[in-house]
Design an enzyme around this catalytic site. Structure first.
Site, PDB file in Angstrom:
ATOM      1  N   ARG A 147      44.125  34.558  38.365  1.00 59.45           N
ATOM      2  CA  ARG A 147      44.161  35.466  39.520  1.00 59.45           C
ATOM      3  C   ARG A 147      45.543  36.087  39.756  1.00 59.45           C
ATOM      4  O   ARG A 147      45.650  37.274  40.054  1.00 59.45           O
ATOM      5  CB  ARG A 147      43.758  34.658  40.765  1.00 59.45           C
TER       6      ARG A 147
ATOM      7  N   CYS B 221      19.133  44.130  48.134  1.00 59.25           N
ATOM      8  CA  CYS B 221      18.231  43.560  49.138  1.00 59.25           C
ATOM      9  C   CYS B 221      18.579  42.109  49.447  1.00 59.25           C
ATOM     10  O   CYS B 221      17.817  41.198  49.116  1.00 59.25           O
ATOM     11  CB  CYS B 221      16.804  43.688  48.647  1.00 59.25           C
TER      12      CYS B 221
ATOM     13  N   TYR C  35      38.051  37.801  38.824  1.00 59.46           N
ATOM     14  CA  TYR C  35      36.728  37.337  39.243  1.00 59.46           C
ATOM     15  C   TYR C  35      35.922  38.448  39.929  1.00 59.46           C
ATOM     16  O   TYR C  35      35.095  38.195  40.789  1.00 59.46           O
ATOM     17  CB  TYR C  35      36.849  36.093  40.159  1.00 59.46           C
TER      18      TYR C  35
HETATM   19  N1  LLP Z   1      42.472  26.662  34.491  1.00 63.30           N
HETATM   20  C1  LLP Z   1      41.282  26.103  34.735  1.00 63.30           C
HETATM   21  C2  LLP Z   1      40.914  24.870  34.027  1.00 63.30           C
HETATM   22  C3  LLP Z   1      40.410  26.688  35.664  1.00 63.30           C
HETATM   23  O1  LLP Z   1      39.235  26.114  35.910  1.00 63.30           O
HETATM   24  C4  LLP Z   1      40.790  27.877  36.329  1.00 63.30           C
HETATM   25  C5  LLP Z   1      39.899  28.514  37.306  1.00 63.30           C
HETATM   26  C6  LLP Z   1      42.044  28.444  36.012  1.00 63.30           C
HETATM   27  C7  LLP Z   1      42.857  27.805  35.098  1.00 63.30           C
HETATM   28  C8  LLP Z   1      42.525  29.725  36.632  1.00 63.30           C
HETATM   29  O2  LLP Z   1      42.695  29.637  38.005  1.00 63.30           O
HETATM   30  P1  LLP Z   1      43.405  30.864  38.829  1.00 63.30           P
HETATM   31  O3  LLP Z   1      44.847  30.930  38.394  1.00 63.30           O
HETATM   32  O4  LLP Z   1      42.693  32.105  38.489  1.00 63.30           O
HETATM   33  O5  LLP Z   1      43.243  30.470  40.238  1.00 63.30           O
HETATM   34  N2  LLP Z   1      35.461  32.523  40.971  1.00 63.30           N
HETATM   35  C9  LLP Z   1      36.457  31.983  41.889  1.00 63.30           C
HETATM   36  C10 LLP Z   1      37.587  31.300  41.176  1.00 63.30           C
HETATM   37  C11 LLP Z   1      37.132  30.190  40.256  1.00 63.30           C
HETATM   38  C12 LLP Z   1      38.264  29.559  39.477  1.00 63.30           C
HETATM   39  C13 LLP Z   1      37.749  28.630  38.455  1.00 63.30           C
HETATM   40  N3  LLP Z   1      38.768  28.043  37.644  1.00 63.30           N
HETATM   41  C14 LLP Z   1      36.944  33.116  42.787  1.00 63.30           C
HETATM   42  O6  LLP Z   1      36.486  34.247  42.658  1.00 63.30           O
HETATM   43  O7  LLP Z   1      37.769  32.884  43.677  1.00 63.30           O
END
Ligand code: LLP
Length: 404
Positions: A271, A338, A367
């Site tokens: 992110r 819907c 995401y």
């Molecule tokens: N590493 C692992 C093992 C992970 O499971 C994840 C995210 C990341 C790295 C990356 O995390 P970030 O830096 O992006 O926070 N769909 C959700 C977020 C799910 C994250 C899942 N794992 C949303 O839209 O907020």
């Protein structure tokens, strides 16, 4: 990505031109913003000299992965599809780590064949499976073990991964057992301790707590880990002036920690690299008066951007062209699907809109497209990348024919 007078520009390109040329809904990414975000992480973690592996799940577009790879990053993948895509995008396998609780034998086989940096295992069964495949191939495979540090990341419960009730990683006791098991294995080489406690983390305390737990457990193992993979999770500002994660302080804490162990640090941010670099341009189809508020019915919907429906996430919405109207209105921005949860945002003071006006849904680079679907049989939108004022289509709008 900013207004010049009334118009919103992305890397020097007027976004109204983009909407006209490519139609809406339209995902649009700024190369400059991606590069700035990467440089920001690199600057904050400069003294650590880490390996930064982009979490492909945040956005698996091949052109974006390729640009991110060229900017020096590796990849964190969680499926064979993501691994294939990262390799196809030119990311070297020795910069790829593989996480996830349910890697199948086919996926493990593929990862071993491609000689990736690390398979971060999440259970004893998975370790036995990797060992079996490695033995068949007469190979010694480098692995990590993911610890569940039982730490509350203080984020949304749906994206918290580091508490003992979550399915991720192994408990401290299991971790200790597995270290001695892998140590004796002829086909496994234990190289890494990994953790990832959750996503959209804005409070530094859970990270600090995790470092303390790691410190304690590494001492217990008396093992020299070549890598410590601290995962991703660094949160971003979805709201103007909102809380920020203190990356500088986090880096200082890691430096103190690293002095004791001298392991190479790996990060897996998704992110924080791509989130703020993407916008979703959408057109107002209809305006429907509904008592005290008006519904703005957009041509984008929850299938294009799932986060508001799934997590009640708030993405700011701004007009693509500012008008001079002094009067402001209370709007509810919704999509045509819907479902009552097909709703993006309620706002109090929005400039007066009319049908066919364009709006921008902000910070959707992470995401956004990766969680999109064909729900209600809607084609997935076009994605474009703006780099040095050049426009490149990086994924074409799905054709309705393909969905038939
Ligand atoms: N590493 C692992 C093992 C992970 O499971 C994840 C995210 C990341 C790295 C990356 O995390 P970030 O830096 O992006 O926070 N769909 C959700 C977020 C799910 C994250 C899942 N794992 C949303 O839209 O907020």
């Amino acid at each position: 990505m900013k207004y010049k007078r009334k118009n919103y520009f992305v890397d020097g390109v007027k976004s109204s031109i983009l909407a006209k040329k490519f139609s809406t809904p339209l995902y649009c990414y700024s190369y400059k913003k991606i590069r700035d975000n990467i440089n920001d992480l690199k600057k904050n973690f400069n003294n650590l000299n880490p390996l930064i592996c982009f979490a492909v799940k945040a956005n698996p577009n091949k052109s974006l992965l390729s640009e991110i790879g060229k900017l020096g990053l590796g990849a964190d993948v969680v499926s064979m599809g993501e691994l294939m895509k990262a390799i196809k995008a030119g990311i070297k396998p020795d910069k790829i780590v593989f996480s996830g609780v349910g890697k199948t034998n086919i996926e493990i086989d593929y990862a071993i064949k491609n000689k990736i940096l690390l398979i971060n295992a999440e259970s004893k069964s998975e370790i036995l499976e990797i060992e079996k495949i490695a033995k068949n191939k007469r190979r010694k495979v480098d692995i990590g073990i993911r610890l569940n540090p039982n730490t509350d990341a203080k984020t949304l419960s749906q994206i918290s991964t580091g508490k003992k009730e979550n399915k991720f990683g192994v408990s401290e006791d299991t971790f200790l057992d597995l270290v001695s098991y892998v140590n004796k294995s002829k086909n496994l080489n234990l190289k890494c301790l990994s953790v990832h406690i959750g996503s959209q983390i804005l409070d530094i305390k859970p990270y600090q707590k995790t470092l303390k737990i790691l410190d304690k457990i590494i001492k217990k193992t008396k093992y020299n880990f070549e890598y410590i993979d601290l995962g991703g999770g660094m949160g971003i500002n979805y709201k103007k002036g909102g809380k920020k994660l203190n990356l500088k302080k986090y880096a200082e804490d890691i430096i103190k920690f690293k002095k004791k162990y001298n392991s190479k640090i790996i990060f897996e941010p998704g992110r924080s690299i791509i989130g703020s670099a993407g916008i979703l341009i959408s057109k107002v189809i209809y305006i429907k008066e509904g008592g005290k508020k008006s519904f703005i019915i957009l041509d984008a919907a929850m299938n294009d951007l799932m986060r508001p429906a799934l997590y009640n996430a708030k993405h700011q919405i701004i007009p693509l062209i500012k008008n001079n109207s002094k009067s402001k209105k209370k709007y509810e921005f919704v999509g045509p699907i819907c479902e009552t949860t097909d709703k993006f945002l309620s706002t109090k003071n929005f400039q007066v809109l009319k049908e066919k006006d364009l709006v921008i849904i902000c910070d959707v680079g992470a995401y956004g497209m990766s969680l999109s679907s064909n729900y209600n049989l809607r084609p997935k939108p076009t994605e474009i990348l703006i780099k040095n004022s050049q426009i490149k289509i990086i994924s074409k709008r799905q054709n309705l024919k393909d969905l038939m």
